[in-house]
Design an enzyme around this catalytic site. Structure first.
Site, PDB file in Angstrom:
ATOM      1  N   ARG A   7     -44.002  55.768  14.152  1.00 23.93           N
ATOM      2  CA  ARG A   7     -44.899  56.388  15.127  1.00 23.93           C
ATOM      3  C   ARG A   7     -44.146  56.532  16.444  1.00 23.93           C
ATOM      4  O   ARG A   7     -43.714  55.550  17.049  1.00 23.93           O
ATOM      5  CB  ARG A   7     -46.151  55.542  15.323  1.00 23.93           C
ATOM      6  CG  ARG A   7     -47.122  56.138  16.340  1.00 23.93           C
ATOM      7  CD  ARG A   7     -48.390  55.315  16.426  1.00 23.93           C
ATOM      8  NE  ARG A   7     -49.133  55.393  15.180  1.00 23.93           N
ATOM      9  CZ  ARG A   7     -49.815  54.372  14.649  1.00 23.93           C
ATOM     10  NH1 ARG A   7     -49.811  53.193  15.243  1.00 23.93           N
ATOM     11  NH2 ARG A   7     -50.484  54.523  13.527  1.00 23.93           N
ATOM     12  N   GLY A  64     -60.544  58.522   6.216  1.00 21.67           N
ATOM     13  CA  GLY A  64     -60.498  57.877   4.912  1.00 21.67           C
ATOM     14  C   GLY A  64     -61.235  56.568   4.803  1.00 21.67           C
ATOM     15  O   GLY A  64     -61.478  56.083   3.696  1.00 21.67           O
ATOM     16  N   CYS A  88     -59.936  56.645  12.065  1.00 22.21           N
ATOM     17  CA  CYS A  88     -58.802  57.277  12.744  1.00 22.21           C
ATOM     18  C   CYS A  88     -59.005  58.788  12.844  1.00 22.21           C
ATOM     19  O   CYS A  88     -58.431  59.435  13.715  1.00 22.21           O
ATOM     20  CB  CYS A  88     -57.507  56.962  12.004  1.00 22.21           C
ATOM     21  SG  CYS A  88     -57.078  55.211  12.004  1.00 22.21           S
ATOM     22  N   GLY A  89     -59.816  59.346  11.952  1.00 19.67           N
ATOM     23  CA  GLY A  89     -60.143  60.767  12.009  1.00 19.67           C
ATOM     24  C   GLY A  89     -61.276  61.096  12.959  1.00 19.67           C
ATOM     25  O   GLY A  89     -61.667  62.262  13.083  1.00 19.67           O
ATOM     26  N   ARG A 122     -55.283  43.222  21.331  1.00 19.87           N
ATOM     27  CA  ARG A 122     -55.519  44.321  20.391  1.00 19.87           C
ATOM     28  C   ARG A 122     -54.899  45.586  20.962  1.00 19.87           C
ATOM     29  O   ARG A 122     -54.362  45.593  22.063  1.00 19.87           O
ATOM     30  CB  ARG A 122     -57.026  44.541  20.149  1.00 19.87           C
ATOM     31  CG  ARG A 122     -57.684  43.563  19.217  1.00 19.87           C
ATOM     32  CD  ARG A 122     -57.210  43.690  17.767  1.00 19.87           C
ATOM     33  NE  ARG A 122     -58.122  44.484  16.951  1.00 19.87           N
ATOM     34  CZ  ARG A 122     -57.832  45.641  16.383  1.00 19.87           C
ATOM     35  NH1 ARG A 122     -56.641  46.173  16.552  1.00 19.87           N
ATOM     36  NH2 ARG A 122     -58.708  46.287  15.648  1.00 19.87           N
ATOM     37  N   LYS A 123     -55.006  46.668  20.202  1.00 20.30           N
ATOM     38  CA  LYS A 123     -54.518  47.960  20.683  1.00 20.30           C
ATOM     39  C   LYS A 123     -55.284  48.378  21.927  1.00 20.30           C
ATOM     40  O   LYS A 123     -56.413  47.930  22.169  1.00 20.30           O
ATOM     41  CB  LYS A 123     -54.676  49.016  19.592  1.00 20.30           C
ATOM     42  CG  LYS A 123     -56.126  49.313  19.237  1.00 20.30           C
ATOM     43  CD  LYS A 123     -56.257  50.232  18.037  1.00 20.30           C
ATOM     44  CE  LYS A 123     -55.880  51.660  18.374  1.00 20.30           C
ATOM     45  NZ  LYS A 123     -56.213  52.579  17.246  1.00 20.30           N
TER      46      LYS A 123
END
Length: 579
Positions: free
Chosen positions: A105, A494, A499-500, A228-229
């Protein structure tokens, strides 16, 4: 004299230790935070304590050399390194899907790319394709204006990372518990209605996160051990091409009543399997300057790093800390106190702490991203090209590089909708004609639904996905093009991690369990399925659709699925919103 000698010796020893033992992410944590991790930390937090993830910035090259010399295999990598720490190098193991390979990434603030970088990526994927094939060695545009490269072995990844500085790119700290790629407006500097250019802010934030001030190299341990992110966006206008409200921290351009330009600060937006939430306004406006944005970001990140939750990872995103502090007003007071006491240059007397500033005189209408449109200079145009579900082959990367060099000064831009924009184009029709030959899948005139379709990676490469998404989203969107004939935004994800970003779509399909009656046995059997979300919006008055209108809809019969979606759209009277 002896005392002077001892002092000199100790000073030399300290300098030697500082040079040989650089700071780690753990070294920036207060003792109270480390103590909390030891007592209540989850497995990943304990792994980060056992060996600091910043070690991966040097370990990577040692592992790659060992693999080349055949003294180490990818199977022998320690699990904590392969599955956790190497993510601080932007490398995510994909051993379950494509054994021995990683996804890389990258980071590119504001989504702005140069043709030389695209050629470098294509060369790396060409090497990878020798082993894994061209269908696996691909690039994906992400919903954070970024690229992910697939199918790289660890030694191939190490070689590429060593070359990234030559094209002004990094992949450091782009995954797991790090600040992700900084999102800005893809129309920065070329939009007639923008309040400000987001590029300098995004670049400065990227450097704040990834450059170690002690070494001036990529990889900054100060932010190397977050709970976390953390996502940051900078939005140029109320039209909000950066999707600010789904970020942990966002700066929304706004002109104050006194005429001064600045930012409203919003916090707490995110998607996850446990919970998804829209960002909340802090009721805080700051004057527009790079230094002010960096100060606020630093203060918030320090609070999150030092006080964020280290137990249940599903309750460790930034919004949980804001709520634990007492909500927006209480957190704002905490932030202002920190800025006042620790950031001497921050203009605390110039902020508006009462309410977020409205932009009544500014256009809030979103401009289309795909197609040919004039810029501020009427002699130049921007050309938006649709990239089906964000997937690019290595040949298409080279075709984009060729087109950028010939038509847009070697520059192109990625959008959060997983598409590409060429800025400053003199002859847009020549560019489109060229790509029609060299990259025929890309289009400036896609279908009304397929041109507005976003998809996560899906089960082809992601171990968390329940369903395959990329090819599935392409087929369904093309069928909805024909059936509906109106522009709607379709997002496919998914799994519940989203994430989508299905909650912000007109139509969102989230992979989920489903059952269908077996005609032979009469019993229900498990089949691929989805939950359906309707009515999310983007832009000035964005909102998330947090609850599915239908659960467990089978997707194995696509005729049936498309019919069910059309019925839902008509029942809910869904209107065209995509631009």
């Amino acid at each position: 004299m002896m005392q002077l000698f001892i002092f000199f010796s100790l000073s030399c020893m300290c300098r030697s230790l500082q040079m040989s033992d650089p700071r780690t992410g753990i070294s920036y944590l207060p003792k109270t935070t480390v103590d909390r991790i030891n007592v209540e930390g989850n497995k990943i937090e304990k792994t980060k304590l056992e060996k600091d993830p910043s070690k991966a910035w040097t370990d990577l090259y040692e592992y790659a050399a060992a693999i080349r010399s055949e003294t180490l295999t990818w199977e022998e990598l320690e699990a904590g390194d392969a599955n956790i720490r190497l993510k601080w190098c932007g490398l995510l193991s994909r051993f379950k899907k494509v054994p021995g390979t990683f996804m890389m990434r990258l980071r590119k603030p504001n989504g702005i790319l140069r043709s030389d970088a695209l050629r470098l990526y294509a060369d790396a994927l060409e090497d990878a394709a020798i082993t894994v094939g061209q269908e696996t060695a691909v690039a994906d545009i992400t919903t954070r204006q970024n690229l992910q490269l697939r199918g790289l072995t660890l030694d191939q990844a190490a070689d590429l990372i060593a070359k990234l500085p030559d094209v002004n790119v990094t992949c450091h700290q782009s995954a797991m518990d790090n600040v992700r790629n900084i999102v800005g407006s893809p129309l920065a500097g070329i939009d007639q209605d923008e309040l400000l250019d987001t590029r300098p802010y995004c670049n400065a934030l990227n450097d704040l996160i990834t450059i170690d001030p002690d070494t001036n190299k990529r990889g900054n341990p100060k932010w190397g051990n977050l709970p976390r992110k953390f996502n940051i966006a900078v939005s140029s206008s109320p039209a909000d091409y950066a999707h600010a409200k789904i970020n942990d921290l966002a700066f929304e351009a706004a002109t104050h009543n006194d005429g001064n330009l600045g930012f409203n600060v919003v916090v707490g937006g995110y998607f996850s399997a446990r919970r998804s939430t829209h960002a909340i306004d802090l009721g805080l406006w700051i004057p527009a300057s790079v230094s002010n944005v960096l100060d606020v970001s630093t203060a918030i990140l320090e609070i999150f790093r030092d006080e964020g939750f280290r137990g249940d990872r599903q309750k460790a995103r930034f919004m949980w800390l804001v709520e634990a502090c007492g909500g927006a007003d209480a957190f704002k007071l905490k932030l202002l106190e920190k800025l006042k006491n620790e950031f001497s240059q921050f203009p605390i007397d110039q902020v508006d702490t009462h309410q977020n500033v409205a932009n009544n005189a500014v256009s809030i209408d979103r401009k289309p991203m795909i197609g040919v449109f004039p810029q501020q200079s009427q002699s130049l145009s921007r050309v938006g090209m649709h990239v089906p579900v964000g997937r690019l082959s290595l040949e298409e990367l080279r075709a984009l590089a060729d087109a950028a060099e010939q038509h847009s000064g070697s520059e192109l831009r990625l959008t959060v909708e997983q598409n590409v924009i060429f800025p400053n184009v003199k002859n847009p029709h020549a560019l489109i004609e060229q790509l029609g030959i060299s990259a025929s899948r890309l289009s400036a005139t896609p279908g009304p639904v397929s041109g507005n379709t976003v998809s996560c990676t899906g089960s082809q490469f992601c171990p968390l996905a329940i369903i395959e998404t990329k090819a599935f989203a392409t087929r369904i969107s093309q069928r909805l093009d024909d059936a509906l004939g109106m522009p709607l935004r379709l997002h496919v994800t998914g799994c519940p991690n989203s994430c989508g970003q299905v909650q912000m779509a007109d139509i969102g399909l989230m992979g989920a369990p489903a059952r269908r009656i077996d005609p032979e046995t009469g019993k229900a059997k498990a089949v691929p399925g989805c939950n359906v979300f309707l009515g999310g919006t983007i832009g000035h008055n964005s909102k998330l659709s947090l609850e599915p209108v239908l659960k467990g809809l089978p997707i194995d019969d696509e005729d049936e699925l498309v019919g069910a979606l059309i019925d839902l759209i008509e029942k809910e009277k869904l209107q065209a919103t995509a631009v």
